[in-house]
Design a protein around this motif. Structure first.
Motif, PDB file in Angstrom:
ATOM      1  N   ASN A 173       0.950  -1.087   0.125  1.00  0.00           N
ATOM      2  CA  ASN A 173       0.110   0.191  -0.005  1.00  0.00           C
ATOM      3  C   ASN A 173       0.934   1.220   0.165  1.00  0.00           C
ATOM      4  OD1 ASN A 173      -2.363   1.380  -0.030  1.00  0.00           O
ATOM      5  ND2 ASN A 173      -2.448   1.552   2.173  1.00  0.00           N
ATOM      6  N   ARG A 178       2.200  -0.299  -5.324  1.00  0.00           N
ATOM      7  CA  ARG A 178       0.828  -0.184  -6.217  1.00  0.00           C
ATOM      8  C   ARG A 178       1.554  -0.412  -7.692  1.00  0.00           C
ATOM      9  NH1 ARG A 178      -0.108   4.859  -3.118  1.00  0.00           N
ATOM     10  NH2 ARG A 178      -0.996   4.028  -1.202  1.00  0.00           N
ATOM     11  N   THR A 181       1.980  -4.213  -8.503  1.00  0.00           N
ATOM     12  CA  THR A 181       0.562  -4.771  -8.162  1.00  0.00           C
ATOM     13  C   THR A 181       0.055  -4.691  -9.695  1.00  0.00           C
ATOM     14  OG1 THR A 181      -0.006  -4.458  -5.766  1.00  0.00           O
ATOM     15  CG2 THR A 181      -1.678  -4.718  -7.297  1.00  0.00           C
ATOM     16  N   VAL A 359      -6.429   1.403  -7.517  1.00  0.00           N
ATOM     17  CA  VAL A 359      -5.546   0.481  -6.924  1.00  0.00           C
ATOM     18  C   VAL A 359      -5.182   0.740  -5.664  1.00  0.00           C
ATOM     19  CG1 VAL A 359      -3.188   1.063  -7.501  1.00  0.00           C
ATOM     20  CG2 VAL A 359      -3.756  -1.435  -7.282  1.00  0.00           C
ATOM     21  N   LYS A 360      -5.212   2.248  -5.254  1.00  0.00           N
ATOM     22  CA  LYS A 360      -4.913   2.649  -4.317  1.00  0.00           C
ATOM     23  C   LYS A 360      -6.176   2.842  -3.040  1.00  0.00           C
ATOM     24  CE  LYS A 360      -3.537   7.398  -1.829  1.00  0.00           C
ATOM     25  NZ  LYS A 360      -3.316   8.575  -2.261  1.00  0.00           N
TER      26      LYS A 360
END
Length: 382
Positions: A173, A178, A181, A359-360
Motif C-alpha cells: 500500500n 501499487r 501490483t 489500486v490505491k
C-alpha cells in the motif's frame, strides 16, 4: 478579475473529481428494466451479419497492414531504431487485436448475428487465435453477467472483505507496491485467471478454464470446453511450427508482443469497469440482478474507444442488454442516461490516473457503519 479567473479551473477540476467519486444510489431503482428498454430505439437491438463482419474484415485488414509494415520495414531496421520501432508495433497491433478480441466477446454474447452457430464459429476462431478458450470464457463470462456486483457469485474481480486481505497488503500500500501490483496484474493477470482462477470467485476444487471437468462448468458444457482447448492447442501448434521455421524471436516480435498488449488491456478494461470508489457490491441479503448490473462504470479511453469498439464507454448499457451489438451501444447509452440519472456512472479520469487511483483506494470492501449491512463499499484503511 484575473486572479479570480486563475482559481476557476482548479476549483472546477476539484468539483469534477468530487462528482466522479460520488457514490451511486444503492436503493432499488424507481424504474424497471422494461422501462429502460423502452427508451432505446428498437433498431439498436437488431444484429446485422453484414455489418458485424465488416468490423471483422476492417480490423483484420489493419492487422495485415501492420504486419506488412513490420515484416518489410521494421524487421530490416538497424539498431537502435529497431529497438524503438518494435514496441510501437507491439502497442498499435495489440490495440487493434484488442478490438478483434471485443468482436469475439460479442460472439460469446450472441450479439454478432441472429445465428448462434455463426456467432460461436466466428468467436471460436478469433478467440483461439488470441489463445483464449472461447467456450470456457463464454460460460464463465455469462455467469459474470448474471451475478455482477454479488460478493458470493460474481466471477471476476470479486473484491475481498477486510478480514480476507493478506498480511502483505499493507506492504504493497505505497507507490512502489501499487506499481508492482499493476505490473503483475497487467502482464500475468489474464493467463493466471484462465489457468488458476486468480481474482475469480472461490470454487470447491481446481477451477481452471482449460479443465473440462472443473467446478466452473456444468455437465452440458464440458464437451465444448474440449473444443475450446483444441482451438487453443491448434494455435499453439501453429506458433510452434512458425518458431521452428522462422525462429522464436520472430514469433515473439510479431505475435507475442502484441498479445501481451491485448492481455494487458483486457485486464485493465475489465478492472476499471468494475472497480471504482463510487460503486457498491452486495451480499446475498441485498443483491439483485438489476442493481448489480448498474454497479459498473463507463470510462473514456480517448481514440481507443473506437479501436476497442466502444466496449470501454458503453459498458453500463452492455450489462443491461448484452445481446445488443456494439455499433448501436453509443446510441443506446445516450438514450438511457436520462432515465438512469444518478444510477448511471461515467468517469472521464484519464486511464493512467484512474488505474493508480483505483489500486490505491479500492483495496477491500466493507459496509458503512449504520447503513445497510448487505451493501459494501471500497475502502483502503489497513
Amino acid at each position: 478579475m484575473g486572479a479570480g479567473g486563475n482559481m476557476t479551473a482548479p476549483r472546477a477540476r476539484k468539483i469534477a473529481e468530487a462528482d466522479t467519486v460520488k457514490r451511486v444510489p444503492y436503493a432499488k431503482p424507481p424504474f424497471s428494466l422494461g422501462e429502460v428498454k423502452k427508451v432505446i430505439p428498437p433498431h439498436c437491438f437488431q444484429r446485422s451479419v453484414i455489418r458485424s463482419f465488416s468490423y471483422v474484415f476492417y480490423d483484420l485488414a489493419i492487422v495485415s497492414i501492420l504486419y506488412y509494415i513490420a515484416s518489410t520495414y521494421i524487421q530490416n531496421l538497424s539498431q537502435p531504431l529497431s529497438f524503438l520501432a518494435w514496441p510501437i508495433y507491439f502497442y498499435i497491433q495489440g490495440c487493434v487485436c484488442t478490438g478483434v478480441w471485443v468482436i469475439a466477446h460479442e460472439c460469446g454474447h450472441h450479439a454478432f448475428s441472429d445465428y448462434q452457430w455463426l456467432d460461436d464459429t466466428v468467436g471460436l476462431i478469433l478467440h483461439s487465435c488470441l489463445l483464449v478458450p472461447y467456450f470456457s470464457w463464454k460460460y464463465s463470462h455469462r455467469r459474470h453477467h448474471s451475478n455482477t456486483g454479488s460478493l458470493e457469485r460474481d466471477e471476476v474481480f470479486v473484491p475481498k472483505q477486510k478480514s480476507a486481505i493478506g498480511w502483505w497488503a499493507k506492504y504493497l500500500n505505497n507507490p512502489p507496491g501499487r506499481f508492482l501490483t499493476l505490473a503483475v496484474q497487467l502482464t500475468l493477470g489474464w493467463p493466471l485467471y484462465l489457468a488458476f482462477n486468480v481474482s475469480g470467485r472461490p470454487y470447491k476444487g481446481f477451477a481452471c478454464h482449460y479443465h473440462p471437468y472443473g467446478p466452473i462448468f456444468s455437465d452440458r458444457e464440458r464437451l465444448q470446453i474440449f473444443v475450446s482447448d483444441i482451438g487453443v492447442l491448434a494455435v499453439f501448434y501453429g506458433l510452434y511450427r512458425l518458431a521452428v521455421a522462422k525462429g522464436l524471436a520472430w514469433v515473439i516480435c510479431f505475435y507475442g508482443g502484441p498479445l501481451m498488449v491485448v492481455n494487458g488491456y483486457l485486464v485493465l478494461i475489465t478492472y476499471l469497469q468494475h472497480t471504482h470508489p463510487a460503486l457498491p457490491h452486495y451480499d446475498s441479503s441485498e443483491w439483485d440482478w438489476f442493481r448489480g448490473a448498474l454497479a459498473t462504470v463507463d470510462r473514456d479511453y480517448g481514440i481507443l474507444n473506437k479501436v476497442f469498439h466502444n466496449i470501454t464507454d458503453t459498458h453500463v448499457a452492455h450489462h443491461l442488454f448484452s445481446t445488443m451489438p456494439h455499433y448501436h451501444a453509443m446510441e443506446a447509452t445516450k438514450a438511457i442516461k436520462p432515465i438512469l440519472g444518478e444510477y448511471y456512472q461515467f468517469d472521464g479520469t484519464p486511464v493512467h490516473k484512474a488505474m493508480f487511483r483505483e489500486v490505491k483506494e479500492c483495496i477491500y470492501v466493507e459496509p458503512d457503519e449504520g447503513d445497510e449491512k448487505g451493501v459494501f463499499w471500497y475502502n483502503n484503511k489497513l
